[in-house]
Design a protein around this motif. Structure first.
Motif, mmCIF file in Angstrom:
data_model
loop_
_atom_site.group_PDB
_atom_site.id
_atom_site.type_symbol
_atom_site.label_atom_id
_atom_site.label_comp_id
_atom_site.label_asym_id
_atom_site.label_seq_id
_atom_site.Cartn_x
_atom_site.Cartn_y
_atom_site.Cartn_z
ATOM 1 N N ARG A 27 1.911 4.590 -2.926
ATOM 2 C CA ARG A 27 1.652 5.991 -2.618
ATOM 3 C C ARG A 27 2.870 6.894 -2.736
ATOM 4 N N VAL A 28 4.064 6.324 -2.627
ATOM 5 C CA VAL A 28 5.270 7.148 -2.619
ATOM 6 C C VAL A 28 6.005 7.003 -3.946
ATOM 7 N N ASP B 184 0.830 -1.193 0.000
ATOM 8 C CA ASP B 184 0.000 0.000 0.000
ATOM 9 C C ASP B 184 0.868 1.248 0.000
ATOM 10 N N LEU B 185 1.899 1.267 0.856
ATOM 11 C CA LEU B 185 2.816 2.406 0.910
ATOM 12 C C LEU B 185 3.551 2.571 -0.413
#
Length: 269
Positions: free
Chosen positions: A124-125, A120-121
């Motif tokens: 996003r980055v 998930d991270l």
């Protein structure tokens, strides 16, 4: 069935804490009773004598004390804190990659949960660091179940709905849930007993929840904990269970101000 008094005598003999086993004692006592019968021990006195003088019988007894209760996203407050703050900070600090150790991973729910958060991270980055998760347990049957990645609905009762939709598929007529195979790309399963020397680090994340500090006591706990902490990098985080506390105050760790189950590694003197 073993009485509570007999069970406590056995725990005392093995230097194990009653408080840790009290809530799970029914299943543990049933396994021990079957072991006693298989060895031909007619009462707890004979059983204690047997495991004291027969190393293989003692090892079998110790294996029966392993508790494998777990769930995905168990203690959601912890996982929310990891998702929102700790994991993004570690991602920024270690752009070359991170290593995590799930110590005593049981049937694999914990390392899979961490893998979901990291996926998930990473979405996003702009430049996510690679994460490698070492998931260890003393029970080879648990490791096989974890690698198979199929779970009953009861294991998913704390999973947020969008994670359930994204990372699980129903199988066996909807009676089981299969984790997405891509999560396994982050995880290596390995047989390891917490009392043995730890795997080589360094680890930026060590999840040691509801095992060493719940089901063991005495001097061995201190020695094992020190060995485990020697593999924790600085910066790095040690994560305990929600009802666990460090047994000593002079360890090179600082408790997280907003999530008390997380400890940050401090520079060692």
């Amino acid at each position: 069935m073993l009485s509570d008094e007999e069970f406590r005598r056995l725990l005392d003999h093995l230097d194990r804490p009653w408080d840790g086993f009290r809530k799970v004692r029914k299943g543990v006592k049933k396994r021990l009773q079957q072991h006693m019968q298989s060895l031909g021990c007619r009462d707890v006195e004979h059983y204690l004598h047997r495991i004291q003088n027969d190393e293989s019988a003692k090892d079998e007894c110790e294996a029966l004390l392993l508790v494998t209760i777990s769930r995905f996203f168990r203690d959601h407050v912890l996982w929310d804190h990891l998702r929102c703050r700790v994991l993004p900070e570690l991602n920024d600090r270690f752009p070359g990659g991170l290593n995590a150790w799930s110590a005593g991973c049981a049937n694999g729910e914990e390392p899979y949960t961490l893998a979901m958060l990291w996926k998930d991270l990473s979405a996003r980055v702009p430049a996510p660091a690679p994460l490698r998760i070492l998931a260890t347990d003393a029970n080879p049957v648990c490791l096989q179940r974890a690698d198979n990645g199929q779970y009953p609905a009861s294991s998913l009762k704390e999973v947020p709905e969008h994670y359930k939709t994204r990372w699980f598929a129903t199988v066996r007529g909807g009676r089981q849930f299969q984790v997405d195979p891509s999560l396994k790309d982050l995880i290596t399963w390995q047989h390891h007993h917490l009392m043995d020397p730890p795997p080589p680090g360094p680890f930026q994340i060590i999840l040691m929840r509801n095992n060493l500090l719940t089901y063991y006591q005495g001097t061995n706990v201190f020695l094992v904990l020190i060995r485990i902490l020697s593999t924790l990098s600085i910066p790095g985080v040690l994560i305990l269970g929600s009802h666990e506390h460090l047994p000593f105050s002079n360890l090179p760790l600082q408790r997280d101000a907003t999530c008390p189950w997380i400890y940050h590694a401090l520079p060692r003197p």
